[in-house]
Design a protein around this motif. Sequence first.
Motif, PDB file in Angstrom:
ATOM      1  N   GLU A 162       0.842  -1.184   0.000  1.00 27.22           N
ATOM      2  CA  GLU A 162       0.000   0.000   0.000  1.00 27.22           C
ATOM      3  C   GLU A 162       0.887   1.248   0.000  1.00 27.22           C
ATOM      4  OE1 GLU A 162      -3.027   0.011   2.884  1.00 27.22           O
ATOM      5  OE2 GLU A 162      -3.867   1.909   2.211  1.00 27.22           O
ATOM      6  N   ILE A 163       0.630   2.109  -0.996  1.00 28.34           N
ATOM      7  CA  ILE A 163       1.329   3.392  -1.052  1.00 28.34           C
ATOM      8  C   ILE A 163       0.378   4.442  -0.500  1.00 28.34           C
ATOM      9  CG2 ILE A 163       2.410   5.091  -2.558  1.00 28.34           C
ATOM     10  CD1 ILE A 163       2.966   2.942  -4.543  1.00 28.34           C
ATOM     11  N   LYS A 164       0.858   5.170   0.517  1.00 33.37           N
ATOM     12  CA  LYS A 164      -0.011   6.150   1.140  1.00 33.37           C
ATOM     13  C   LYS A 164       0.565   7.539   1.010  1.00 33.37           C
ATOM     14  CE  LYS A 164      -1.616   3.055   4.801  1.00 33.37           C
ATOM     15  NZ  LYS A 164      -1.416   2.707   6.199  1.00 33.37           N
ATOM     16  N   ASN A 165      -0.188   8.402   0.379  1.00 31.86           N
ATOM     17  CA  ASN A 165       0.142   9.820   0.443  1.00 31.86           C
ATOM     18  C   ASN A 165       1.558  10.161  -0.021  1.00 31.86           C
ATOM     19  OD1 ASN A 165      -1.369  11.996   1.015  1.00 31.86           O
ATOM     20  ND2 ASN A 165      -0.665  12.213   3.120  1.00 31.86           N
ATOM     21  N   GLY A 220       5.230  10.585   2.663  1.00 33.67           N
ATOM     22  CA  GLY A 220       4.480   9.411   2.254  1.00 33.67           C
ATOM     23  C   GLY A 220       4.977   8.157   2.924  1.00 33.67           C
ATOM     24  N   LYS A 221       4.215   7.098   2.727  1.00 34.33           N
ATOM     25  CA  LYS A 221       4.547   5.838   3.373  1.00 34.33           C
ATOM     26  C   LYS A 221       4.238   4.723   2.397  1.00 34.33           C
ATOM     27  CE  LYS A 221       3.621   3.881   7.862  1.00 34.33           C
ATOM     28  NZ  LYS A 221       3.952   4.028   9.169  1.00 34.33           N
ATOM     29  N   ILE A 222       5.100   3.745   2.349  1.00 33.55           N
ATOM     30  CA  ILE A 222       4.829   2.575   1.520  1.00 33.55           C
ATOM     31  C   ILE A 222       4.951   1.350   2.406  1.00 33.55           C
ATOM     32  CG2 ILE A 222       5.524   1.227  -0.466  1.00 33.55           C
ATOM     33  CD1 ILE A 222       6.624   3.659  -1.741  1.00 33.55           C
ATOM     34  N   LEU A 236       9.965   2.899   2.805  1.00 31.05           N
ATOM     35  CA  LEU A 236      10.728   4.142   2.670  1.00 31.05           C
ATOM     36  C   LEU A 236      11.649   4.393   3.850  1.00 31.05           C
ATOM     37  CD1 LEU A 236       8.031   6.455   1.103  1.00 31.05           C
ATOM     38  CD2 LEU A 236       9.881   5.253   0.001  1.00 31.05           C
ATOM     39  N   ASN A 237      11.440   3.667   4.922  1.00 31.51           N
ATOM     40  CA  ASN A 237      12.308   3.902   6.076  1.00 31.51           C
ATOM     41  C   ASN A 237      13.241   2.745   6.362  1.00 31.51           C
ATOM     42  OD1 ASN A 237      11.599   6.516   6.849  1.00 31.51           O
ATOM     43  ND2 ASN A 237       9.678   5.758   7.697  1.00 31.51           N
ATOM     44  N   LEU A 238      13.391   1.868   5.411  1.00 29.44           N
ATOM     45  CA  LEU A 238      14.298   0.757   5.621  1.00 29.44           C
ATOM     46  C   LEU A 238      15.735   1.194   5.447  1.00 29.44           C
ATOM     47  CD1 LEU A 238      12.737  -2.302   3.789  1.00 29.44           C
ATOM     48  CD2 LEU A 238      12.991  -1.938   6.231  1.00 29.44           C
TER      49      LEU A 238
END
Lengths: 317, 385, 345
Positions: B8-11, B69-71, B83-85
């Motif tokens: 899920e890709i968010k924002n 954003g967040k994936i 994105l935060n890995l």
Amino acid sequence: MKSTEKELTKGAFQVRLKELKFTLKKIRESPLSMAGLSLVILFLAIAALAPVLAPPKMYDPFMIPIPKQYVREPAPPSWENPFGTTTWQTDIYYGCIWGTIHAFRLGIFIVIPIVLIGVVIGLISGYYGGIIDEILMRITDIILAFPSLILIMALIVAFVTVELPITFTGIKRLDAAIIAIILVGWPGYARLVRSEVLRVKAEDYIEAAKASGSSDLRIIVKHIIPNTIYSLIIVASLDFGTIILTAAALSFLGLGAPLGYADWGQLIYTAMDWISRGFKYWWTYTFPGLFITLYALGWNLLGDAFRDILDPLYRRR
Amino acid sequence: MEKETLMEIKNLYINFYTYDGIVKALDGVHLKIKKGEVLGLVGETGCGKSVTSLSSLAMVISPGVIENGKIEFNIGDKTLDILNLRESDLLKIRGRFISMIFQEPRAALNPVYTVGDQISEVYFKHRKEDLIKSALAELEEEIKEASGFKRFILRYEISQYRKMLTNPKSLTLRFCLKMPILKRFQNRMKRIARKEMIELLKILRVPDPARVVDMYPHELSGGMAQRVVIAMALVCRPLLLIADEPTTNLDVTVQAQILQQVKELKKQFGSSILYVTHDLGVVAEICDRVAVMYGGNVVEVADVMELFKKPLHPYTQGLLESIPRPGKKFTSIPGTVPSLINPPPGCRFHDRCKYAMDICPKVKPALREVEREHLVACHLFYQER
Amino acid sequence: MGLREYIIRRLLLLIPILIGVVILIFAVLQIIPPEQRAVIYIRNPRQMQNIEEIIQRHGLRKSAIEQFFDWLKEVLQGNFGYSVYYQEPVLKGLLARFPATVEIVIYSAPLIILFGIWLGTISAVNRDKLPDHLSRILAILGTSLPSFFFGIILIAIFVAQLKWTTIGRVTNIGLLLKRIKAGDFTSYTGLLTIDALLNGDLPLFVDALKHLALPILVMIFIQSATIIRVMRSSMLESLSKTYIVAARAKGLSRKEVIYKHARRNALIPVVTISGLLVGGMLTGLVITETVFNFPGVGNYAATAAQHFDVAVVIAYAMFTAIIFVLANLIVDILYAYIDPRIRLG
């Protein structure tokens, strides 16, 4: 149909104008290219003010005046000789200042003929193609098969020993050097112009111009030349610096300007006697060397700036 | 996150910092991919679909920057925040759980290495353990019948492979890997990888795979090259395969073949596929669901049949209208794709939309589910407001 | 098949160029009046007494075409004339000084290439950051600073002030010559460093190396600029290609992508440039050897030119041209070999 050609070129011209403004802005923004520009302007100023900065005393202003005292050893910088003197009290300051005019002179007398010859030959070769192209390219290949300095040296030796028809003397060394550099330098430009011509020839507006009946000459002048100018500018400005290095190297090897001439390389040639003493006579080689370096640096930075600025990838970044 | 969602890709907001200005390429993208489905991502050139697909690998081409954003990605029962890995963890995801195939297949292959070299890179990066275990299994068999010198060599190989599994940083191992003759034990692994590669290429219907493996990219036809790229992406049986316009540059017949294979692959490997394209015909062929993008936003998401039967967003309607059909007059959406440096305020489509209302230039419409499994981002459908 | 065709085509191109080179040399020769030109044919000092006889024998006042084949015959027999300045046959002089030049080239060429590639790569990978700026400054200085000026500064510092080494090839050439004559030192290769090691003479080895250090430094400083530039731009181009994105999408680390994928492609244009490097070195040698008074062929030719010694200069021009052309041929073949797109047609 002529109007299509007109529209296409008008559009191309307006784009080019916008590009020019953009280019100038980019130059102002890049510190290195501003540095290059400043150096070149500085040297131009020195050249222009030379008669004021260092009033000539001999018949030929390019011969460095020698005082009456016959002392061989160089004297350190002083009020009379701001950069000191070299062998036989030759004034280094004078040599450096007038050497600047000499440098620009060399640049003009060499780069302009090279560019002209190269452009003409490159245009003919690229535009007409066929057997003319083959022959001309073989000739450039042969000249380019030699490391340039070495061919120049051989040519200078030949030109100096030659017996000209009327006077039965040879060509003066400095003139021989200039002619030699020109003869060896034009193939590079010819190749460059030729490849640009080939590139432009394949573009659509050339087809349009031909279809509307423009003559060959008109096409060349109106369309091809303006579009090959950018690369020429880059290479020519870089060459102003390179030519000086070549000329200085020739003088250093004793094949360029005569002894006592206001030529930076020549001054260093004279200084060779004194480097065995290390820093003791530092002024004999440091000042001329700095002049050469900064002059070449200025043109190199400018040419590099042009190259970077005209690189489409960089512009969009 | 729901159990059936894979990613899920968010924002997602991505900007590109160019000399001409800041290109606001992605303007809050929402996208959900379910397990085992083929999701089509359609839009014109420049709408941001490629940027979106690349960002699922936490990759963005310079001068782009992920602003917000967040994936989220589901592996097994774990949810990863892509994105935060850390970089080292990302390297374990790319090519293994998520892989990508590209538009111009021969450009996606390095011209100076053979096909085999490039595919085996993936094996050695992500499936080295499998290779080692297979090698050991082979060795156990062979050593039963070996004697004397041969047995000695096999013993050496077994010990090296075991060490690779248990103590990969061991000094003796590293030494043996560098020494000319000693390092030959790796050939067994390479051979096993090669065999598997050839099998994989066979499944993808590549003719004469044993020969293809030793060829260089420029020797391949477009279709073959694309199959090779697909093979590279499938080595690790990824959970998600991102296909960025993989058939756009191919002949129509080859395109049909590849599409057919993609459909079969979904059945065989169970991967989800994010199929990025501008061709609605392709979407109709193979997608289960479709997301439509415009100007950096997702404007509509629906089942493929639903979208074609009942497009809700004016842009989607315009797209479907403009498909040329014999007998129908040729129509197109008026206006042009907006510049993303100065995008239109509010809804980015409002200046081309025939249903534009007062609110459209002021407020950007959010993506909402207005019917079952059918989402739209358009003020027309928010009557409750 | 692509490679074989390519090589054959390249070789065929070679022949007209070599012929052209020879013709051009001959044309330059013709500019020189017969009296000076006659040295081209002289083999020993006795013949110097009777220039007119030489002129008659080789038809130096007759038509150019007749002279050409006559001259060609002499050259092919190994007669490159007599050096008025050095008082010896030109070929002998060149061969005697050849090893010294080779010694400089053998050490500087690999260093130039490796250093250039390394710096170019770092520059591209760290575009517009500190390493990039530093290396670009270095590259710009390399093309602005006259090589002889750089050499002079080095001499002033290391030879005159610090007395770390001396000008020339060895500190005490007289002593070395005596030892060779006495059989105490054998010249196996002509390369002092290697010979010193082969003779077990470590102090001489170090001495020779110290004398080589400064000329090599000058060569590296000047020549690596081009390599750095080309490597940087070809690396930047390579890094912007799709297969780099694809490689990263495969899960390869930054380092693997840069060094395994990008650089291998970026090296190809650098190979092409190496041909020009040879030309640059041939020129650079002339200046560098002169500055450091190193007894190589460059110095030989430069001093001869200064004194208008026709035979040496002409012979040197011919030799360097042939070397340059052959080097370019080798480079072109190498390039075709390492680029699979050309090798496999």
